[in-house]
Design a protein around this motif. Structure first.
Motif, short mmCIF file in Angstrom:
data_model
loop_
_atom_site.label_atom_id
_atom_site.label_comp_id
_atom_site.label_asym_id
_atom_site.label_seq_id
_atom_site.Cartn_x
_atom_site.Cartn_y
_atom_site.Cartn_z
N ASN A 1 0.83 -1.21 0.00
CA ASN A 1 0.00 0.00 0.00
C ASN A 1 0.86 1.25 0.00
O ASN A 1 0.62 2.20 -0.74
CB ASN A 1 -0.91 0.03 1.24
N LYS B 1 2.23 1.79 -3.24
CA LYS B 1 1.18 2.13 -4.20
C LYS B 1 0.80 3.60 -4.11
O LYS B 1 0.55 4.25 -5.11
CB LYS B 1 -0.04 1.24 -3.86
N ASP C 1 5.23 5.97 5.08
CA ASP C 1 5.51 6.41 3.70
C ASP C 1 5.35 7.92 3.59
O ASP C 1 4.83 8.57 4.50
CB ASP C 1 4.59 5.68 2.71
N GLN D 1 -12.46 1.52 0.25
CA GLN D 1 -11.33 2.23 -0.35
C GLN D 1 -11.62 3.72 -0.28
O GLN D 1 -12.76 4.13 -0.50
CB GLN D 1 -11.15 1.80 -1.81
N THR E 1 -8.14 -4.48 -3.90
CA THR E 1 -9.41 -5.16 -3.61
C THR E 1 -10.16 -4.54 -2.45
O THR E 1 -11.34 -4.79 -2.25
CB THR E 1 -9.13 -6.63 -3.23
N LEU F 1 -6.36 -4.40 4.27
CA LEU F 1 -6.28 -3.89 5.64
C LEU F 1 -7.25 -4.62 6.58
O LEU F 1 -6.95 -4.82 7.75
CB LEU F 1 -6.55 -2.38 5.68
P1 ADP Z 1 -6.52 -1.95 -1.28
O1 ADP Z 1 -5.18 -1.37 -1.02
O2 ADP Z 1 -6.49 -3.27 -1.92
O3 ADP Z 1 -7.51 -1.01 -1.88
P2 ADP Z 1 -6.59 -2.04 1.58
O4 ADP Z 1 -7.57 -2.62 2.53
O5 ADP Z 1 -5.19 -2.51 1.71
O6 ADP Z 1 -7.16 -2.27 0.16
O7 ADP Z 1 -6.61 -0.50 1.78
C1 ADP Z 1 -7.86 0.19 1.86
C2 ADP Z 1 -7.74 1.63 1.43
O8 ADP Z 1 -6.98 2.37 2.39
C3 ADP Z 1 -6.98 1.82 0.15
O9 ADP Z 1 -7.80 1.63 -0.97
C4 ADP Z 1 -6.52 3.27 0.27
O10 ADP Z 1 -7.60 4.13 -0.05
C5 ADP Z 1 -6.24 3.41 1.76
N1 ADP Z 1 -4.82 3.22 2.08
C6 ADP Z 1 -4.22 2.12 2.57
N2 ADP Z 1 -2.89 2.32 2.77
C7 ADP Z 1 -2.64 3.58 2.37
C8 ADP Z 1 -1.46 4.38 2.34
N3 ADP Z 1 -0.28 3.92 2.75
N4 ADP Z 1 -1.57 5.65 1.87
C9 ADP Z 1 -2.75 6.14 1.46
N5 ADP Z 1 -3.92 5.42 1.50
C10 ADP Z 1 -3.86 4.16 1.93
#
Ligand code: ADP
Length: 465
Positions: A346, A349, A393, A412, A424, A428
């Motif tokens: 994440n 990403k 990050d 999300q 997906t 988290l």
């Molecule tokens: P996915 O990453 O597959 O969409 P996650 O459950 O891992 O699903 O994350 C849920 C949401 O949390 C992500 O879609 C994003 O919007 C937000 N998120 C997670 N980690 C980060 C991060 N490091 N920086 C910004 N937003 C994040």
């Protein structure tokens, strides 16, 4: 109160339920002290509720003869048995005395009776023959003397006294009845509330059972479907890999792009299915953890190494820092790496080119679990020794109002960055449950444009459950 209820309650009321026994006893005693007339009060079924009397000399004398005792108890039984349904009854005694039996009426219902006597009617002058013949040993002089000591009252006076006593009893009944009805109403309303609550609780239990059953069916359905989808999907991915590798001949640029899309979508679908299966297992408590002692440093370095190629490709720096004093953890390494890998993926990403992803470990404490013993106790309870593994990050960040929501399945953050990066929405949610299964916590600290820091806090090896 509704009228039906009122009459129903009145119907079941008994004299002993309505009347305050002590008040009844005191009233009868004061009548006895005033008029020297013995008084007994009986309920409808013959229970003696109040008895104020002195033993009369003539009764004492009669009871010295066995035939007198028999006659006396026979008479007392008769008086008890008499039913004044038609109004007051005057009943003579063989001693020449008399009893007056009066019904106790309330709201047209007979609730009992009271008996006044024995007394000698004023007009009686002679000792009656019925007393003299009770035993050959009866001495007329002694009998006359004993009878003379008994209260002598005119019939009209007895009638007045009993009428007066009847009115006083009426008043006692009235106030007693009111209190009785109030209590009955209270009891009835408490009973009704209890019944309604029991009914509601039963309905809730039913609904809960149904939901559980639905949840079980959903989980089974999900597990079956996901399982069935995974096998053909693995073939799709495998065959697209072979096509891309040119196993069945080389592809032109357009064909290669199509195969690449098939492969990409296949991967996404596989991640989704694997996530769903994981979530399902976690929700059903079917995930067993194979815990073993692990050094935080090994965990972090392994995850950093895995992500490094993608980070280099994206132009993001990755580092892992672990001081020497960080104690070992007792965790399932596969599961905790899955958590960290998800956080790092994440981070990568959502961090643009030129940014950084930093993994770190440090000693910390976990809040003592709330045992429901009160807030004060929890605040004072010492924390358990723990290790924090963080992924920081310098990316787009997450608005504070989204912090709690991102740990829900499929959530999300609604923004172009997320949509653009795919995913997906399960990562988290799974990570959160996995950390909790280890007895730890997963939290986030972030603001838009200021990057994000996810903290996994796990109990130290010695303190691990
Ligand atoms: P996915 O990453 O597959 O969409 P996650 O459950 O891992 O699903 O994350 C849920 C949401 O949390 C992500 O879609 C994003 O919007 C937000 N998120 C997670 N980690 C980060 C991060 N490091 N920086 C910004 N937003 C994040």
């Amino acid at each position: 109160m509704n009228p039906a209820m009122s009459s129903e309650l009145a119907d079941v009321a008994r004299l002993e339920d309505i009347v305050d026994r002590q008040a009844l006893g005191e009233v009868c005693l004061s009548f006895f002290e005033l008029f020297a007339l013995p008084i007994r009060v009986f309920s409808t079924d013959g229970t003696l509720l109040t008895d104020v009397h002195d033993e009369q000399a003539v009764c004492r004398y009669v009871n010295t003869f066995s035939s007198g005792r028999t006659a006396c108890s026979g008479l007392v039984a008769d008086v008890r048995r008499l039913d004044p349904s038609e109004g007051p009854i005057d009943h003579p005694c063989f001693t020449g005395a008399s009893y007056r039996i009066v019904p106790i009426l309330y709201q047209g219902r007979r609730l009992g009776r009271f008996v006044v006597g024995p007394y000698v009617p004023a007009e009686r002058r002679e000792v009656p023959r019925s007393l003299l013949v009770i035993d050959p040993g009866v001495d007329p002089e002694t009998a006359r003397d004993a009878l003379g000591q008994m209260p002598r009252v005119r019939l009209e006076t007895v009638e007045r006294i009993t009428a007066h006593l009847g009115k006083v009893l009426d008043l006692i009944l009235f106030s007693g009845h009111r209190a009785f009805l109030t209590t009955e109403m209270h009891v009835a309303s408490v009973r009704e509330n209890y019944r309604a609550l029991t009914e509601k609780a039963a309905r809730l239990q039913d609904a809960y059972d149904q939901l559980r059953e639905l949840d079980r069916l959903k989980s089974n359905f999900l597990a079956t479907v996901s399982h069935e989808l995974r096998t053909p999907l693995t073939s799709i991915i495998g065959y697209s890999d072979m096509l891309a590798a040119g196993v069945v001949g080389s592809l032109n640029e357009e064909q290669a792009a199509f195969v690449e899309t098939i492969r990409g979508r296949g991967d996404h679908l596989l991640a989704l299915i694997t996530g769903l299966l994981d979530m399902n297992k976690l929700e059903q408590g079917k995930v067993s953890l194979a815990r073993q002692p692990m050094q935080a440093r090994d965990l972090l370095e392994d995850v950093a190494r895995t992500i490094l190629p993608s980070a280099i490709k994206k132009g993001v720096t990755v580092s892992a820092v672990c001081p020497d004093d960080v104690p070992p953890l007792l965790v399932d390494p596969v599961r905790i790496k899955q958590v960290l890998f998800n956080l790092v993926e994440n981070a990568l990403k959502f961090t643009p080119k030129g940014g950084s992803v930093r993994l770190a470990a440090r000693r910390t404490e976990l809040d003592a679990p709330d045992d429901g013993g009160g807030m004060g106790l929890v605040l004072m309870a010492p924390g358990r020794p723990a290790v924090e593994l963080s992924v920081q990050d310098s990316g787009v960040g997450i608005p504070p109002h989204e912090h709690a929501k991102i740990f829900s399945a499929f959530y999300q953050v609604d923004g172009s960055a997320t949509r653009e990066h795919g995913g997906t929405g399960l990562g988290l949610a799974i990570a959160h449950r996995l950390v909790e299964a280890h007895g730890g916590t997963l939290t986030v600290e972030s603001a838009p444009g200021e990057g994000a820091t996810f903290r996994v806090v796990l109990p130290e090896q010695d303190g691990a459950a």
